[in-house]
Write an enzyme that holds these catalytic residues in place. Structure first.
Site, short mmCIF file in Angstrom:
data_model
loop_
_atom_site.label_atom_id
_atom_site.label_comp_id
_atom_site.label_asym_id
_atom_site.label_seq_id
_atom_site.Cartn_x
_atom_site.Cartn_y
_atom_site.Cartn_z
N ASN A 9 0.88 -1.18 0.00
CA ASN A 9 0.00 0.00 0.00
C ASN A 9 0.91 1.22 0.00
OD1 ASN A 9 -1.84 2.00 0.37
ND2 ASN A 9 -2.52 1.35 2.41
N LYS A 11 0.10 4.20 -0.31
CA LYS A 11 -0.56 5.39 0.26
C LYS A 11 -0.28 6.60 -0.65
CE LYS A 11 -0.33 3.20 4.74
NZ LYS A 11 -0.24 3.30 6.20
N HIS A 97 -9.58 1.30 4.68
CA HIS A 97 -8.33 1.48 5.40
C HIS A 97 -8.57 2.41 6.60
CE1 HIS A 97 -4.25 2.58 6.43
NE2 HIS A 97 -3.87 1.49 5.78
N GLU A 99 -6.97 4.79 7.71
CA GLU A 99 -6.74 6.22 7.43
C GLU A 99 -7.97 6.84 6.77
OE1 GLU A 99 -3.05 5.53 5.37
OE2 GLU A 99 -2.17 4.92 7.28
N GLU A 169 -5.51 -4.70 10.48
CA GLU A 169 -4.46 -3.71 10.72
C GLU A 169 -4.73 -2.99 12.03
OE1 GLU A 169 -2.51 -2.56 6.72
OE2 GLU A 169 -4.17 -1.21 7.06
N GLY A 175 2.54 2.34 10.90
CA GLY A 175 3.51 3.43 10.74
C GLY A 175 4.21 3.81 12.04
N SER A 215 3.43 -2.13 10.40
CA SER A 215 4.88 -2.20 10.59
C SER A 215 5.49 -3.55 10.19
CB SER A 215 5.24 -1.85 12.03
OG SER A 215 4.84 -0.52 12.32
P1 13P Z 1 2.93 0.42 7.77
O1 13P Z 1 3.43 -0.88 7.15
O2 13P Z 1 3.67 1.61 7.31
O3 13P Z 1 2.82 0.30 9.26
O4 13P Z 1 1.44 0.62 7.22
C1 13P Z 1 0.54 -0.41 7.31
C2 13P Z 1 -0.64 -0.07 6.50
O5 13P Z 1 -1.39 0.83 6.84
C3 13P Z 1 -0.84 -0.78 5.25
O6 13P Z 1 -2.08 -0.51 4.70
#
Ligand code: 13P
Length: 253
Positions: A9, A11, A97, A99, A169, A175, A215
């Site tokens: 992803n 993003k 997601h 976010e 997640e 992150g 992560s």
């Molecule tokens: P990270 O791998 O940066 O923690 O992000 C995970 C994520 O949100 C994947 O969609």
């Protein structure tokens, strides 16, 4: 065996030039992705067409959208419909997601509509669920995630649910560099599978891929993916570095 999936992803990262190079570096590593595995790149909308061309029908590698709109078409300035995605040969879309839930206020009910919209055009939704830190600290994550699944997926019939990929997640691990332990991931994945089994039956639940996200890196992917109910990962930060993501692909069971 369930499909084992490494999903990147990106993003809101990478210029076209950077993204093209990243994808090329991964493709040129000649990594073999055999039939029970699959690698997915969820890239920003402007790169969907070029990323698909770059993959050039490479077996078991696909491009995904990171989002779609819940309506079929219409006056929704700035939005992208599933028909648009299907028309450029996109077969996967990330839905819900954390976010998007947080910054764009996407509710479980809205996500149920997005899931339906994806399935209406044969796009596999990668449906994200997962709890915030306060819920984990309160030890009520199992109920929290069960409600997310129930409100967004339980209206599906047996045929439809089999087309869904789930990504767990935990928000506190996204992150932050703080992964769930492999035991925490396994415990939640087994719970998700049990919730699905209760609604759709054991045989169906056994076939649904459940990815872990939060992560994941080259260094911890083996340990996390080795858990029996973890069928790969949805990867943010580490998917932006070719060597890291290649290592993650290699860690798939
Ligand atoms: P990270 O791998 O940066 O923690 O992000 C995970 C994520 O949100 C994947 O969609």
């Amino acid at each position: 065996m369930r499909k084992q999936i490494a999903a990147a992803n990106w993003k809101m990262n990478n210029t076209l030039e950077e993204g093209t190079k990243l994808l090329n570096d991964i493709i040129n590593s000649n990594i073999q992705v055999n039939n029970h595995k699959c690698v997915i790149f969820a890239v920003p909308f402007p790169y969907l067409v070029s990323a698909n061309q770059q993959l050039d029908n490479k077996s078991n590698m696909f491009v995904a959208a990171q989002n779609c709109h819940y309506k079929a078409a219409g006056a929704y300035t700035g939005e992208v419909s599933v028909d648009m995605l299907a028309s450029i040969n996109i077969h996967y879309c990330v839905v819900g997601h954390s976010e998007r839930r947080e910054y764009f206020l996407e509710s479980n009910q809205l996500l149920a509509e997005k899931v339906d919209r994806c399935l209406s055009t044969d796009i596999t939704p990668i449906f994200c669920c997962g709890e915030p830190l306060a819920i984990r600290e309160d030890d009520s994550q199992n109920d929290y995630v069960a409600v997310q699944l129930k409100e967004s997926l339980f209206h599906l019939d047996i045929e439809a649910i089999q087309k869904v990929v789930i990504a767990y997640e935990p928000i506190w691990a996204i992150g932050t560099g703080k992964t769930a332990t492999s035991a925490q991931a396994q415990e939640m994945h087994a719970h998700i599978r049990a919730v699905l089994a209760n609604q759709f039956g054991n045989a169906i639940a056994d076939n649904i891929s459940i990815l872990y996200g939060g992560s994941v890196k080259g260094a911890n992917a083996n340990e996390i993916f080795s858990q029996p109910d973890v069928d790969g990962g949805l990867v943010g930060g580490a998917s932006l570095i070719a060597t890291e993501f290649i290592q993650i692909i290699k860690a798939l069971k």
